[in-house]
Design a protein around this motif. Structure first.
Motif, mmCIF file in Angstrom:
data_model
loop_
_atom_site.group_PDB
_atom_site.id
_atom_site.type_symbol
_atom_site.label_atom_id
_atom_site.label_comp_id
_atom_site.label_asym_id
_atom_site.label_seq_id
_atom_site.Cartn_x
_atom_site.Cartn_y
_atom_site.Cartn_z
ATOM 1 N N ASP A 41 76.882 132.928 -34.783
ATOM 2 C CA ASP A 41 77.161 133.368 -33.417
ATOM 3 C C ASP A 41 78.171 132.416 -32.793
ATOM 4 N N ARG A 42 78.633 132.775 -31.582
ATOM 5 C CA ARG A 42 79.613 131.968 -30.857
ATOM 6 C C ARG A 42 79.054 131.617 -29.489
ATOM 7 N N PHE A 43 79.861 130.836 -28.707
ATOM 8 C CA PHE A 43 79.443 130.547 -27.338
ATOM 9 C C PHE A 43 79.319 131.852 -26.552
ATOM 10 N N GLU A 44 78.397 131.825 -25.612
ATOM 11 C CA GLU A 44 78.195 133.048 -24.830
ATOM 12 C C GLU A 44 79.441 133.388 -23.996
ATOM 13 N N ILE A 45 80.067 132.361 -23.440
ATOM 14 C CA ILE A 45 81.275 132.575 -22.619
ATOM 15 C C ILE A 45 82.476 132.149 -23.442
ATOM 16 N N GLU A 46 83.400 133.055 -23.699
ATOM 17 C CA GLU A 46 84.571 132.795 -24.525
ATOM 18 C C GLU A 46 85.783 132.673 -23.622
ATOM 19 N N ILE A 47 86.330 131.466 -23.583
ATOM 20 C CA ILE A 47 87.494 131.200 -22.714
ATOM 21 C C ILE A 47 88.714 130.873 -23.546
ATOM 22 N N GLU A 48 88.503 130.125 -24.671
ATOM 23 C CA GLU A 48 89.617 129.601 -25.432
ATOM 24 C C GLU A 48 89.166 129.406 -26.877
ATOM 25 N N PRO A 49 90.106 129.144 -27.768
ATOM 26 C CA PRO A 49 89.694 128.860 -29.164
ATOM 27 C C PRO A 49 88.943 127.537 -29.250
ATOM 28 N N ILE B 177 71.259 118.109 -34.699
ATOM 29 C CA ILE B 177 70.165 118.957 -35.192
ATOM 30 C C ILE B 177 69.358 118.129 -36.192
ATOM 31 N N SER B 178 68.116 117.889 -35.874
ATOM 32 C CA SER B 178 67.262 117.119 -36.795
ATOM 33 C C SER B 178 66.832 118.008 -37.954
ATOM 34 N N ILE C 251 68.310 128.407 -36.453
ATOM 35 C CA ILE C 251 68.322 127.366 -35.427
ATOM 36 C C ILE C 251 69.322 127.772 -34.358
ATOM 37 N N THR C 252 68.874 127.758 -33.138
ATOM 38 C CA THR C 252 69.744 128.049 -32.003
ATOM 39 C C THR C 252 70.022 126.750 -31.270
ATOM 40 N N VAL C 253 71.284 126.344 -31.249
ATOM 41 C CA VAL C 253 71.684 125.129 -30.537
ATOM 42 C C VAL C 253 72.031 125.536 -29.108
ATOM 43 N N VAL D 94 74.741 128.283 -29.623
ATOM 44 C CA VAL D 94 75.367 128.641 -30.895
ATOM 45 C C VAL D 94 74.245 128.732 -31.926
ATOM 46 N N LYS D 95 74.248 129.783 -32.713
ATOM 47 C CA LYS D 95 73.177 130.009 -33.684
ATOM 48 C C LYS D 95 73.613 129.577 -35.081
ATOM 49 N N LEU D 96 72.701 128.871 -35.764
ATOM 50 C CA LEU D 96 72.915 128.455 -37.148
ATOM 51 C C LEU D 96 71.740 128.946 -37.987
ATOM 52 N N GLU D 97 71.977 129.143 -39.257
ATOM 53 C CA GLU D 97 70.916 129.465 -40.208
ATOM 54 C C GLU D 97 70.943 128.443 -41.337
ATOM 55 N N ILE D 98 69.798 127.802 -41.596
ATOM 56 C CA ILE D 98 69.683 126.821 -42.676
ATOM 57 C C ILE D 98 68.711 127.365 -43.706
ATOM 58 N N SER D 99 69.132 127.432 -44.941
ATOM 59 C CA SER D 99 68.298 127.997 -46.001
ATOM 60 C C SER D 99 68.558 127.221 -47.286
ATOM 61 N N PRO D 100 67.689 127.360 -48.264
ATOM 62 C CA PRO D 100 67.936 126.676 -49.544
ATOM 63 C C PRO D 100 69.122 127.282 -50.269
#
Length: 1741
Positions: free
Chosen positions: A58-66, A189-190, A235-237, A270-276
């Motif tokens: 995913d990306r930031f909720e508000i998109e202003i710039e790269p 992120i721990s 994981i959602t940061v 920002v959403k991340l996915e951690i998997s084996p």
């Protein structure tokens, strides 16, 4: 040196494998080696590397710039960055368009949004840090972050306008400054929870096994639990921290992570996915951007492997090409001149020259751009640059060869313009001391950078660098002198420097040495076989190279940081030999130049340790030579780590044979004689080394195993005769030493490895038979025994079953193995049991491998194989006394066996008496003669159950697969002693393979290895696949599908719960039970075949009587075990044939066996299986029919068997037995041949008697839960057998067993005493010996009840009649056994005095038999166990408690109005027995119909409810007359031999139970029982009741006597008991005692009674008080015992006593005058003689 990188790595045939266990097997994911088989993992615990698959979603909720993200791992504890950066962006196509002017091309590799991170040392201190950058724009970082903190998407239209405005500004900045970046935000992120999930069950899912080849430790992701336990974690940061411009370094980051608190953050997600990471990642790129197969072409977004920087050393050799340089700008400090500089950025380039066009495109690009760049820019540095921290790392792909022309250039730019003038030409050639350059800050250090190289090309170690450079100079054309580091080396010094560098290799640091280990070893091996010509001189480096290899091997083994397998072998070296090693290639084409170092092929060696030998360039020959000629520490190290050099030798030999195409050559010609001599020397030296290291058994075992595997491999490569000579020399040299368990174990391990060869059978010439015997392929064997083939045809069959010298020569390896097995079985000493288990397991594993070998499926091949193992049968028979006796084990565990006396079953010997006598050479227990060679005191080392079971499996496999005609011929030639041994072995086999049930199917083998269990299960299952001599018989009755017809007698199976089975599934348990059942059936059928062979072969022998007894004993034992219906059908058929053919002989000679046979057959008559019952009925009828001439004995045996069956068998079925009896009666009625004889009538009478016993049995079943009623019924049945001593004895034993289970040990002992008295009665009729008891009269001191065993009735049977008193107990030894059992039970019950009386009967018998050993133990028991217990316990023992129980009501049936005295355990309270009886009869009749009468008054039945059952329970005490008390002095005598009991009932004349003292009456009731306690029952009926009533004054007299007695006991007690004394005094002189002594005196002594009849009672009470008043002594004694805090209590007692004494004095002194009047008047005037007075008295009377 590093070779060219491969563009694509193949992954389908390669798996993730990690070499070093000490770093969690944690190499980065690029370290790849071939996947070993499951058998090649080891059993040592180790950690595993975690591979994390990270994916942006995913990306930031508000998109202003790269925005551009970089992700890396940081270890807070170690304060180190542990991975390179992963760059990615999640910008939309709109924002990517903003940057299109600055990104001319976009490589596919730069579009990755997922990455694989490797973590070698996982911990809770590791954080995944996400850093966000944006395009450079005006303002500080805080100002740029303001919109993300203020604007919310939910604000509606206003926020949309602001966002659009900001987008336009961003587009402007991107077009102008698109290639520059500025730091923006970051988030930690721990990964703690991620690693905890991955490690939670790693140990539970790991399946490990051994390997001797692959000694490296390896685990795949799936095996180490990562793939199965670490699930995908989204994981959602949600909180990003804005980047502070003056805190950009890693040090600042570590401070932030350690203190995880911030005041301001960007609340955007920002959403991340951690998997084996899966085992195979499709479309993946290495850190060098190389694609890894499988790599589909149509995939747009690949995954990236991220390089790890472990916190500690990683000891894994390089296996891929890698040459990377990481540049870290650290700090920029413009303090003075450029104090106002702002917006500084640094341009970084890698140059191959000074010109701008020399910039090399080898810098890795970031996300969404080109794959490689010529230049990169750091993020903008704004504000005051006094000391500005920098962030970021830049990775460059270095060329493999670096020169002085290669530069890393940093350009500093301000306001997007160059800050300083350009550098002058040739600036790189000027020295730093005096350059023509204008330095910033006066040549002070203003810019700090850090450089890290990750290279498989550059060693970064001086010793390795020098060695590789010099080796390169030998292989290539170079010009001298050459430069090595800071040293110039000329051609003449090259040889010396190279030798010096080889010697110094071991001085390298461990990590670079391991990283380049493969290359180092390859170069050393190349130097060892390639002589060089240097400056026209031949240079030989063989010895130096070999010594360097030895030193490196020693260093690697001694390092604590490197892993080893279970044998102590270094994993890195094992991996190298297995996967990497190849024969060094000889360079034949020598490059020529003016001063070239070239190899020389034809030049002789300058130094040669053995000048007589010719030059050899083969690596295996050179290696063997160096091993032979090594000396000192080198030699010691070589043999210490012999495994490595042996593996090198074997692999080099195999590759030599393959490369030289010698596979089809004769083995003798494959290798030179010189090489064979070296091998012989090596083996001899290693064998000597093993013998010398016996003081260190672990080292010796390692070398021994290495040598065994070496010879194992040589059998596949070299002449086998030559190898056999080596084996023979080893065995001879090791056998010369003492036969210690350690030596035998080492020889066994050596042979076990050799015998595991795939061509083991051919090596042992298993195909040889009496007809054909081809010449031995082994010269050493054929030369020693050239006539063995011809002599083999003429040798006797019996010798085929013995381990003869001819056999050992013909079958070399098997002969050696059997020799070691025999030595192990015959050896003694500590630890020998493990050696024996190892020896048996080796043979067991061999037979398993043969049975599973597809080459050995044909029956004729199995016959040959079985013939090879025939000598094992002789070894097993010789070891018969050492076998574990499963029958004795079952008896000790409580399983009921009919055979063997109690004395035998109680013994600790692992073999029974019959077997011991058979070993001694006698045929039956009755025989007493022993051969001279018999050693009765030979101490055997007993085998355990597992070893015996394996040995039995081997024996049965041979018997099943061997030629049956050969077996019969062998049996026919055997002497009777050997045949008896075979039968004893079969007897043990039957018990060994008994079916144990589903829950306990593998309890026997709980300590063997899992692999051994698997092999055993496969062998046991394979036993069913063959066909034996009984094949036709099996097919006649077996329906299609053995499993369908295999039914088990579940009523006889002991189903026991096994806790160790909780982790197995039901399918696994069912499979185990099926295998166990099939094995039991097959084993017993093989045993049955053997017995039939013995019967057929010995029918004409004179000793067939003893052999038939042995056969019958085995058959009976098999019938006593749980068997399948398939086996039982054949067993009964064999039994009937045996009875029909040898009936007379069996009935005359084997009386005891026939009795057991009757019991077992009768037991099967009650089976629930119809086919089993029909077979058993036919067998039992045939038994009766062929014993018609001696029917009385069979009648007695069958009756006794039924009695025993009813009393003992828990699974007995009465209905099925009745059906069987009717079937037998039908047989008798339809047997026309016997109709003219009285046989049918006798059978009918017998069956009627059996039915009557069954009737009583039914009643017993009804009262199973009522122990007293059950014992009464058993007592009644035993009483009915008063004239049948055998049956009465059986029932008495049954009662004893029941009592023992209830822990009524005294009653159980009494049952055995009665049985002994019964035996004594009949022994006194047979023999008249003074040392024997004279019937039951001699037992009166033990119990007066024993007289009922007297044989005085008219219908008493004579012991001379057939079948009467024929049991094993009607002997002197049987009598002693019964008495000894009784003594043990008396002792357990605490009746030690009775034990002495029992042994008074035993000791004379033992003295008469001169059994001094048993006399010693008897006296020892009396002294230590009995008398010492009596002395220590004395009066502290507690015997039974007695209660009178009356039953009233028609519901009780025969018990109505019956009274009994119950004996209960000591300290049983009235509520306990009341609750027990009320609860039991409440279950029988219903709780509402049972009522307990609370008082002990006489019951008026007319007042009771006829529909209810009433129980009256009263506590009773033993009652003795005064004359009895003279003889009953001790506490034991007052509680033994009791027949009279008393209980008291208080009452008043008005009907109340209690009243005033002058109204209180008491009824004393004395009960007399039929027998004396203790008896063979715990309740005895009351036969007489006496009652007498006490008047109130008589009650008072009894009470005062009791108080006075209590006072006397308390005063005279030793040692004094102050508490007891005070309790008694309180009840006597206490002021508050109700109805105390004073009140009693005032009621009965205040006035003289008017009735003269009460004068004597009045006087008696007065005298009682006169005795009582002496309690003053007790008060004075208490004064001496009290403590200081009880003085007031003592004064109060003294005061009360004085008051009591004063009040009692007038009443005590008042006498009734009438009682003291003289009987006659004496005249005072005259004096007469005493004689006159007597005369007057006589006249007056």
């Amino acid at each position: 040196r590093g070779g060219n990188p491969q563009p694509v790595r193949r992954r389908p045939e390669w798996k993730w494998r990690f070499h070093s266990p000490l770093r969690c097997s944690g190499s980065p994911p690029y370290c790849l080696t071939p996947s070993p088989s499951p058998q090649e993992a080891h059993q040592a615990p180790f950690r595993c590397s975690h591979h994390i698959f990270l994916c942006f979603s995913d990306r930031f909720e508000i998109e202003i710039e790269p925005l551009f993200a970089s992700i890396a791992l940081y270890d807070v504890k170690e304060r180190k960055k542990i991975s390179e950066n992963f760059h990615c962006d999640l910008n939309s196509d709109q924002f990517k368009g903003f940057l299109r002017a600055h990104t001319p091309s976009v490589a596919t590799s730069s579009q990755a949004r997922s990455a694989v991170f490797s973590v070698t040392y996982p911990s809770s201190d590791i954080y995944l840090v996400v850093k966000i950058e944006k395009v450079l724009q005006q303002g500080e970082i805080g100002d740029c972050a303001e919109p993300y903190m203020v604007i919310k998407e939910s604000d509606g239209g206003k926020s949309k306008e602001k966002i659009e405005k900001l987008k336009l500004q961003a587009e402007s900045f991107c077009q102008r400054l698109g290639k520059y970046r500025m730091p923006f935000a970051w988030a930690p992120i721990s990964l703690t929870i991620v690693f905890l999930k991955g490690r939670s069950t790693v140990g539970e899912r790991r399946t490990l096994s051994q390997s001797r080849r692959l000694s490296e430790r390896a685990l795949s992701l799936e095996e180490n639990g990562v793939g199965s336990n670490l699930k995908t974690t989204p994981i959602t940061v949600s909180s990003f921290f804005k980047q502070e411009g003056d805190r950009l370094s890693d040090e600042d980051l570590f401070k932030f992570l350690a203190d995880y608190k911030r005041s301001s953050s960007l609340q955007r997600r920002v959403k991340l996915e951690i998997s084996p990471a899966p085992e195979t990642v499709s479309c993946c790129l290495t850190p060098e951007m190389l694609p890894v197969r499988p790599f589909p072409e149509n995939r747009t977004r690949p995954h990236k492997e991220i390089l790890e920087f472990p916190i500690r050393e990683v000891y894994v050799p390089h296996t891929v090409y890698r040459n990377l340089l990481y540049v870290y700008p650290q700090r920029l400090n413009f303090a003075n001149k450029l104090a106002s500089a702002r917006n500084i950025t640094i341009k970084i380039q890698f140059m191959c020259g000074e010109d701008a066009s020399n910039a090399m495109p080898i810098i890795f690009g970031k996300s969404n751009g080109p794959e490689f760049l010529q230049e990169v820019y750091t993020a903008k540095l704004s504000g005051n640059l006094k000391c500005k921290e920098l962030d970021g790392n830049y990775c460059q792909k270095e060329p493999w060869s670096i020169s002085n022309h290669h530069l890393v250039v940093f350009d500093f730019c301000e306001h997007i313009k160059f800050a300083l003038e350009k550098l002058p030409a040739n600036y790189s050639l000027h020295s730093a001391e005096n350059p023509p350059i204008k330095w910033a800050e006066g040549h002070k250090g203003v810019f700090n950078i850090e450089v890290q190289a990750v290279s498989s090309v550059h060693t970064q170690d001086n010793h390795l660098e020098k060695f590789f450079t010099l080796c390169h100079s030998l292989e290539s054309q170079v010009s001298f002198p050459i430069r090595v580091l800071d040293q110039k080396i000329s051609e003449t010094a090259l040889e010396h420097e190279l030798k010096l560098s080889i010697i110094c290799l071991n001085s390298s640091r461990l990590e670079p040495l391991v990283l380049f280990l493969h290359l180092v070893l390859d170069k050393l091996f190349q130097l060892s076989v390639q002589p060089m010509v240097i400056a026209g001189q031949t240079a030989n480096f063989s010895q130096f190279a070999f010594e360097s290899v030895v030193a490196i091997a020693n260093s690697l083994h001694n390092s604590k940081d490197l892993g080893k397998d279970q044998h102590g072998r270094n994993c890195l070296l094992a991996s190298y030999v297995h996967y990497v090693f190849r024969l060094p290639e000889l360079q034949k084409d020598v490059p020529k130049s003016g001063s070239v170092v070239a190899p020389s092929v034809g030049v002789p060696r300058a130094e040669h340790p053995r000048p007589a030998r010719k030059l050899s360039f083969h690596f295996h020959e050179e290696l063997a030579l160096q091993m032979v000629v090594s000396t000192g520490m080198v030699r010691e190290t070589v043999f210490k780590y012999a495994w490595f050099f042996f593996e090198l030798l074997v692999k080099s030999m195999a590759q030599y044979v393959h490369n030289m195409d010698k596979r089809d050559n004769f083995r003798r010609t494959r290798f030179s004689d010189r090489f064979k001599d070296d091998i012989t020397t090596i083996v001899n030296v290693v064998t000597s080394e093993i013998a010398a290291l016996l003081v260190k058994p672990q080292k010796a075992e390692k070398i021994n195993i290495s040598l065994a595997f070496f010879l194992y491999d040589l059998l596949s490569l070299m002449d086998r005769g030559f190898v056999f000579n080596l084996i023979k020399h080893y065995c001879n040299q090791v056998t010369k030493l003492n036969n210690l368990p350690t030596l035998i174990s080492m020889r066994l391990e050596f042979l076990r490895i050799l015998c595991s060869h795939e061509h083991y059978l051919n090596l042992n010439l298993f195909f040889m038979s009496t007809d054909t015997a081809p010449a031995s392929p082994c010269p050493s064997i054929s030369s020693q025994n050239s006539s063995s083939c011809s002599s083999f045809q003429d040798q006797k069959i019996a010798s085929m079953f013995d381990l003869t010298p001819e056999y050992r020569q013909q079958h070399f390896l098997t002969g050696l193995l059997f020799t070691e097995l025999a030595a192990a079985l015959d050896a003694e000493g500590e630890g020998i049991s493990k050696v024996q288990r190892k020896a048996v397991s080796a043979i067991h594993s061999l037979l398993s491998s043969h049975d599973l070998d597809p080459r050995c499926v044909k029956p004729e091949v199995k016959v040959k194989i079985a013939a090879l193992y025939l000598p094992l049968v002789g070894i097993i028979l010789d070891a018969l006394p050492q076998l574990y006796d499963f029958t004795a084990a079952d008896a000790r565990s409580g399983k009921n066996r009919s055979n063997g006396s109690d004395e035998e079953q109680e013994g600790t010997s692992a073999i029974n008496q019959n077997v011991a006598l058979a070993i001694a050479g006698t045929s039956s227990p009755a025989s007493i003669s022993q051969p001279a060679s018999f050693q009765p005191y030979k101490q055997y080392n007993m085998l355990n159950a597992d070893t015996t079971r394996n040995l039995m499996i081997c024996f049965l496999w041979i018997m099943k697969n061997a030629d049956q005609s050969l077996i019969r011929k062998w049996i026919a030639d055997l002497p009777s002693m050997q045949l008896n041994r075979i039968l004893d072995l079969l007897f043990i086999c039957v018990s060994c393979f008994e079916y144990k049930g589903k829950q306990s199917s593998d309890k026997v083998s709980t300590q063997v290895l899992q692999k051994s269990r698997d092999v055993k299960a496969r062998l046991e299952e394979a036993l069913l696949r063959g066909e034996g001599a009984r094949g036709e018989m099996m097919r006649r009755c077996r329906t299609p599908g053995l499993n369908e017809n295999l039914r088990w007698r579940k009523e006889q199976t002991h189903w026991r719960q096994a806790n160790e089975k909780l982790d197995k599934t039901k399918a696994e348990l069912d499979q185990e039970a099926l295998i166990s059942g099939n094995l039991a059936t097959e084993a017993n059928l093989i045993i049955l075949d053997m017995q039939e062979n013995i019967i057929q072969a010995t029918s004409a022998l004179d000793c067939k009587d003893s052999l038939l007894g042995g056969v019958l004993r085995v058959l009976v034992n098999s019938l006593s075990c749980d068997q399948s219906t398939t086996y039982l059908t054949h067993c009964f058929a064999t039994l009937r044939a045996l009875i029909a053919k040898f009936g007379d002989l069996l009935f005359e000679e084997e009386v005891e066996q026939c009795a057991d046979l009757c019991q077992r057959v009768l037991h099967h008559c009650s089976s629930s299986m119809d086919i089993t019952r029909s077979q058993a009925c036919a067998t039992l009828y045939l038994l009766m029919r062929f014993s018609f001439g001696n029917f009385a004995r069979v009648k007695m045996q069958v009756t006794m068997s039924l009695a025993s069956l009813v009393g003992k068998a828990p699974d007995f079925n009465e209905e099925h037995l009745r059906r069987s009896l009717r079937t037998i009666l039908a047989y008798a009625e339809e047997d026309t041949a016997m109709q003219s004889t009285p046989f049918p009538t006798q059978v009918e009478e017998l069956l009627c008697n059996l039915n009557s016993i069954l009737y009583d049995t039914v009643k017993m079943r009804e009262f199973q839960e009522d122990p007293e009623m059950l014992m009464d019924l058993m007592y009644r049945i035993a009483k009915s057998y008063q004239t049948s001593p055998d049956l009465r004895l059986t029932w008495l034993q049954n009662m004893a067993e029941k009592h023992t289970k209830k822990k009524c040990y005294t009653e159980a002992a009494m049952c055995l005493v009665h049985a002994a008295a019964l035996v004594a009665e009949y022994l006194s009729m047979l023999e008249d010996h003074s040392y024997l008891p004279v019937g039951s009269v001699s037992f009166q001191n033990i119990s007066s009840n024993v007289l009922e065993e007297s044989a005085v009735s008219d219908d008493t049977l004579s012991p001379d009649e057939d079948g009467v008193c024929s049991g094993r107990y009607f002997t002197e030894s049987g009598l002693v056994g019964l008495l000894e059992q009784a003594a043990e039970l008396f002792s357990t019950g605490g009746l030690y005095e009775t034990v002495n009386e029992v042994y008074k009967l035993v000791i004379p018998i033992l003295e008469a038999h001169r059994d001094f050993r048993k006399l010693t133990s008897t006296h020892d028991k009396l002294q230590k166990e009995r008398f010492s217990c009596f002395v220590h316990q004395g009066h502290k023992r507690m015997f039974g408690t007695y209660f009178r129980v009356g039953f009233y009501g028609s519901k009780f049936g025969d018990l109505d109005e019956q009274e009994f005295v119950y004996k209960e355990p000591a300290i049983t309270k009235l509520p306990e027995i009341s609750h027990r009886l009320e609860g039991f009869y409440g279950q029988c009749f219903g709780a509402e119909f049972v009522e307990v009468i609370k008082d002990s008054a006489p019951v008026d039945k007319t007042k009771l409810d006829p529909n209810k059952a009433y129980i009256q329970i009263t506590f009773v005490e033993p009652y003795f007359d005064e004359y009895e008390m003279k003889d009953r002095v001790t506490y034991f005598e007052k509680n033994f031999n009791l027949r009279r009991f008393m209980y008291t009932t208080p009452f008043t004349l008005e009907g109340r139970p209690r009243g005033e003292l002058h109204e209180q009456y008491r009824r004393n009731t004395v009960l007399t029982t039929m027998h004396a306690f203790p008896y063979i029952k715990t309740r005895i009926s009351v036969i007489q009741k006496e009652e007498f009533v006490l008047t109130p004054i008589e009650v008072a007299i009894e009470d005062m006597k009791k108080k006075t007695l209590q006072l006397a006991v308390a005063v005279n007690q030793e040692p004094p008991d102050a508490k007891m004394l005070q309790m008694v005094l309180q009840g006597c002189v206490g002021a508050t005692v109700n109805q105390g002594p004073l009140e009693v005196a005032q009621v009965f002594l205040a006035e003289i009674p008017a009735d003269p009849k009460l004068y004597r009672h009045h006087n008696k009470l007065r005298l009682c008080f006169k005795e009582f008043i002496i309690c003053g002594e007790a008060v004075e004694k208490n004064k001496r015992l009290i403590t200081a805090d009880q003085r007031e209590y003592q004064q109060e007692l003294k005061k009360n006593y004085n008051k009591l004494k004063e009040n009692l004095r007038p009443m005590i002194e008042r006498k009734i005058p009438e009682l003291y009047k003289p009987i006659f008047r004496v005249e005072s005037q005259k004096r007469s003689s005493f004689r006159k007075c007597e005369t007057q008295l006589s006249q007056g009377s």
